[in-house]
Design a protein around this motif. Structure first.
Motif, PDB file in Angstrom:
ATOM      1  N   ASN A 167       0.805  -1.042   0.056  1.00  0.00           N
ATOM      2  CA  ASN A 167      -0.086  -0.136   0.066  1.00  0.00           C
ATOM      3  C   ASN A 167       0.897   1.299  -0.071  1.00  0.00           C
ATOM      4  O   ASN A 167       1.492   1.637   1.113  1.00  0.00           O
ATOM      5  CB  ASN A 167      -0.968   0.031   1.155  1.00  0.00           C
ATOM      6  CG  ASN A 167      -1.817  -0.938   1.080  1.00  0.00           C
ATOM      7  OD1 ASN A 167      -2.259  -1.470   0.013  1.00  0.00           O
ATOM      8  ND2 ASN A 167      -2.783  -1.414   2.220  1.00  0.00           N
ATOM      9  N   ILE A 168       1.089   1.857  -1.133  1.00  0.00           N
ATOM     10  CA  ILE A 168       1.744   3.078  -1.140  1.00  0.00           C
ATOM     11  C   ILE A 168       0.831   4.277  -1.314  1.00  0.00           C
ATOM     12  O   ILE A 168      -0.031   4.350  -1.955  1.00  0.00           O
ATOM     13  CB  ILE A 168       2.452   3.086  -2.505  1.00  0.00           C
ATOM     14  CG1 ILE A 168       3.587   1.611  -2.649  1.00  0.00           C
ATOM     15  CG2 ILE A 168       3.409   4.394  -2.544  1.00  0.00           C
ATOM     16  CD1 ILE A 168       4.345   1.678  -3.883  1.00  0.00           C
ATOM     17  N   THR A 170       9.661  18.168   9.738  1.00  0.00           N
ATOM     18  CA  THR A 170      10.007  17.344   8.745  1.00  0.00           C
ATOM     19  C   THR A 170       8.711  16.349   8.384  1.00  0.00           C
ATOM     20  O   THR A 170       8.403  15.629   9.096  1.00  0.00           O
ATOM     21  CB  THR A 170      11.115  16.241   9.093  1.00  0.00           C
ATOM     22  OG1 THR A 170      12.241  17.088   9.457  1.00  0.00           O
ATOM     23  CG2 THR A 170      11.808  15.461   7.830  1.00  0.00           C
ATOM     24  N   LEU A 171       8.379  16.327   6.954  1.00  0.00           N
ATOM     25  CA  LEU A 171       7.310  15.601   6.518  1.00  0.00           C
ATOM     26  C   LEU A 171       7.659  14.215   6.379  1.00  0.00           C
ATOM     27  O   LEU A 171       8.438  13.914   5.433  1.00  0.00           O
ATOM     28  CB  LEU A 171       6.631  16.424   5.196  1.00  0.00           C
ATOM     29  CG  LEU A 171       5.337  15.823   4.784  1.00  0.00           C
ATOM     30  CD1 LEU A 171       4.202  16.317   5.540  1.00  0.00           C
ATOM     31  CD2 LEU A 171       5.155  16.411   3.328  1.00  0.00           C
ATOM     32  N   ASN A 172       6.983  13.250   6.954  1.00  0.00           N
ATOM     33  CA  ASN A 172       7.198  11.815   6.576  1.00  0.00           C
ATOM     34  C   ASN A 172       5.908  11.017   7.084  1.00  0.00           C
ATOM     35  O   ASN A 172       4.959  11.475   7.378  1.00  0.00           O
ATOM     36  CB  ASN A 172       8.654  11.419   7.641  1.00  0.00           C
ATOM     37  CG  ASN A 172       8.113  11.562   9.125  1.00  0.00           C
ATOM     38  OD1 ASN A 172       6.865  11.802   9.627  1.00  0.00           O
ATOM     39  ND2 ASN A 172       9.124  11.544   9.959  1.00  0.00           N
ATOM     40  N   SER A 173       5.990   9.801   6.648  1.00  0.00           N
ATOM     41  CA  SER A 173       4.570   9.193   6.744  1.00  0.00           C
ATOM     42  C   SER A 173       4.228   9.145   7.978  1.00  0.00           C
ATOM     43  O   SER A 173       2.834   8.909   8.228  1.00  0.00           O
ATOM     44  CB  SER A 173       5.066   7.522   6.144  1.00  0.00           C
ATOM     45  OG  SER A 173       6.008   7.138   6.784  1.00  0.00           O
ATOM     46  N   LEU A 221      -1.536  12.641  11.567  1.00  0.00           N
ATOM     47  CA  LEU A 221      -2.489  13.641  11.473  1.00  0.00           C
ATOM     48  C   LEU A 221      -3.387  13.383  10.369  1.00  0.00           C
ATOM     49  O   LEU A 221      -4.677  14.177   9.983  1.00  0.00           O
ATOM     50  CB  LEU A 221      -1.725  14.863  10.514  1.00  0.00           C
ATOM     51  CG  LEU A 221      -0.696  15.771  11.577  1.00  0.00           C
ATOM     52  CD1 LEU A 221       0.224  16.648  10.639  1.00  0.00           C
ATOM     53  CD2 LEU A 221      -1.336  16.584  12.536  1.00  0.00           C
ATOM     54  N   ASN A 222      -3.880  12.046  10.218  1.00  0.00           N
ATOM     55  CA  ASN A 222      -4.687  11.575   9.323  1.00  0.00           C
ATOM     56  C   ASN A 222      -4.808  11.963   7.962  1.00  0.00           C
ATOM     57  O   ASN A 222      -6.037  12.292   7.438  1.00  0.00           O
ATOM     58  CB  ASN A 222      -6.101  11.781   9.882  1.00  0.00           C
ATOM     59  CG  ASN A 222      -6.713  10.379  10.791  1.00  0.00           C
ATOM     60  OD1 ASN A 222      -6.096   9.414  10.745  1.00  0.00           O
ATOM     61  ND2 ASN A 222      -7.620  10.639  11.382  1.00  0.00           N
ATOM     62  N   LEU A 223      -3.615  12.341   7.383  1.00  0.00           N
ATOM     63  CA  LEU A 223      -3.746  12.831   6.127  1.00  0.00           C
ATOM     64  C   LEU A 223      -3.528  11.845   4.937  1.00  0.00           C
ATOM     65  O   LEU A 223      -3.549  11.936   3.907  1.00  0.00           O
ATOM     66  CB  LEU A 223      -2.509  14.082   5.968  1.00  0.00           C
ATOM     67  CG  LEU A 223      -2.651  15.211   6.930  1.00  0.00           C
ATOM     68  CD1 LEU A 223      -1.576  16.115   6.819  1.00  0.00           C
ATOM     69  CD2 LEU A 223      -3.994  15.840   6.498  1.00  0.00           C
ATOM     70  N   ILE A 224      -3.096  10.512   5.452  1.00  0.00           N
ATOM     71  CA  ILE A 224      -2.748   9.528   4.660  1.00  0.00           C
ATOM     72  C   ILE A 224      -3.358   8.211   5.236  1.00  0.00           C
ATOM     73  O   ILE A 224      -3.741   8.420   6.464  1.00  0.00           O
ATOM     74  CB  ILE A 224      -1.471   9.299   4.058  1.00  0.00           C
ATOM     75  CG1 ILE A 224      -0.615   9.001   5.139  1.00  0.00           C
ATOM     76  CG2 ILE A 224      -0.929  10.465   3.290  1.00  0.00           C
ATOM     77  CD1 ILE A 224       1.063   8.523   4.845  1.00  0.00           C
ATOM     78  N   ASN A 225      -3.744   7.323   4.728  1.00  0.00           N
ATOM     79  CA  ASN A 225      -4.307   5.974   5.152  1.00  0.00           C
ATOM     80  C   ASN A 225      -3.227   5.306   6.240  1.00  0.00           C
ATOM     81  O   ASN A 225      -2.054   5.086   5.838  1.00  0.00           O
ATOM     82  CB  ASN A 225      -4.420   4.968   4.052  1.00  0.00           C
ATOM     83  CG  ASN A 225      -5.441   3.896   4.553  1.00  0.00           C
ATOM     84  OD1 ASN A 225      -5.349   3.440   5.553  1.00  0.00           O
ATOM     85  ND2 ASN A 225      -6.300   3.502   3.802  1.00  0.00           N
ATOM     86  N   LYS A 226      -3.868   4.930   7.264  1.00  0.00           N
ATOM     87  CA  LYS A 226      -2.879   4.383   8.282  1.00  0.00           C
ATOM     88  C   LYS A 226      -2.353   3.097   7.882  1.00  0.00           C
ATOM     89  O   LYS A 226      -1.236   2.482   8.415  1.00  0.00           O
ATOM     90  CB  LYS A 226      -3.654   4.254   9.531  1.00  0.00           C
ATOM     91  CG  LYS A 226      -4.807   3.273   9.676  1.00  0.00           C
ATOM     92  CD  LYS A 226      -5.294   3.312  10.862  1.00  0.00           C
ATOM     93  CE  LYS A 226      -6.406   2.308  11.044  1.00  0.00           C
ATOM     94  NZ  LYS A 226      -7.373   1.860  10.920  1.00  0.00           N
ATOM     95  N   ASN A 227      -2.860   2.365   6.837  1.00  0.00           N
ATOM     96  CA  ASN A 227      -2.574   1.034   6.357  1.00  0.00           C
ATOM     97  C   ASN A 227      -1.319   1.091   5.394  1.00  0.00           C
ATOM     98  O   ASN A 227      -0.806   0.102   4.824  1.00  0.00           O
ATOM     99  CB  ASN A 227      -3.746   0.048   5.749  1.00  0.00           C
ATOM    100  CG  ASN A 227      -4.520  -0.146   6.840  1.00  0.00           C
ATOM    101  OD1 ASN A 227      -4.509  -0.323   7.929  1.00  0.00           O
ATOM    102  ND2 ASN A 227      -5.851  -0.200   6.343  1.00  0.00           N
ATOM    103  N   SER A 228      -1.162   2.280   5.036  1.00  0.00           N
ATOM    104  CA  SER A 228       0.042   2.534   3.786  1.00  0.00           C
ATOM    105  C   SER A 228       1.208   2.286   4.288  1.00  0.00           C
ATOM    106  O   SER A 228       1.547   2.577   5.458  1.00  0.00           O
ATOM    107  CB  SER A 228      -0.083   4.127   3.190  1.00  0.00           C
ATOM    108  OG  SER A 228      -0.051   4.924   4.401  1.00  0.00           O
ATOM    109  N   VAL A 229       2.170   1.550   3.587  1.00  0.00           N
ATOM    110  CA  VAL A 229       3.375   1.027   3.929  1.00  0.00           C
ATOM    111  C   VAL A 229       4.618   2.070   3.760  1.00  0.00           C
ATOM    112  O   VAL A 229       5.570   2.521   4.446  1.00  0.00           O
ATOM    113  CB  VAL A 229       3.676  -0.240   3.340  1.00  0.00           C
ATOM    114  CG1 VAL A 229       5.051  -0.789   3.815  1.00  0.00           C
ATOM    115  CG2 VAL A 229       2.650  -1.308   3.785  1.00  0.00           C
TER     116      VAL A 229
END
Length: 150
Positions: A70-71, A93-96, A102-110
């Motif tokens: 999951n990207i 620093t912006l990282n995954s 902050l709920n800006l990307i899916n928590k399941n993304s690798v």
């Protein structure tokens, strides 16, 4: 037998099947005579009387990979909109992990991939797994930096 309880609701006794022919539900217990459905433990789920069942008539499509990565994909314009809405600060620093928090990307993304669609005005440091050449060029042009994890 019909009885009235204290709230004036009618309570009917449960029909006890197989208790003699005088009860009206005796002998075969309302199941008819012989055949598959008269036996116990028979569930004829999705059986359509010999007709080709619906699940076999419809085509099977697609493939679900077991090893799917999951990207999470982020464009530069999306990052800029987050900065404008003040959900992201340019100082950190912006990282995954920050984006997931902050709920800006899916928590399941690798993994996190940065793409170069749109413009970015603010200088920001990004730590990502993957990035497009245009995204790297645009970030370096405004003075930001991007570190790619190996």
């Amino acid at each position: 037998m019909i009885t009235l309880n204290n709230r004036l609701k009618i309570k009917k006794n449960k029909i006890r099947v197989g208790r003699g022919i005088g009860s009206g539900k005796g002998k075969t217990s309302g199941r008819g005579v012989k055949g598959q459905k008269s036996r116990s433990g028979v569930a004829i789920k999705s059986f359509e009387g010999g007709q080709m069942p619906l699940y076999r008539r419809l085509p099977k499509r697609g493939f679900n990979s077991i090893k799917k990565n999951n990207i999470a994909i982020l464009n530069l314009e999306k990052i800029q909109s987050f900065i404008d809405k003040k959900s992201l600060k340019t100082s950190d620093t912006l990282n995954s992990s920050l984006l997931k928090k902050l709920n800006l990307i899916n928590k399941n993304s690798v993994k996190l991939k940065i793409l170069g669609s749109g413009e970015i005005k603010d200088k920001i440091n990004i730590e990502a797994d993957l990035a497009s050449k245009s995204a790297v060029a645009k970030l370096e042009k405004i003075g930001g930096s991007i570190q790619l994890k190996k």
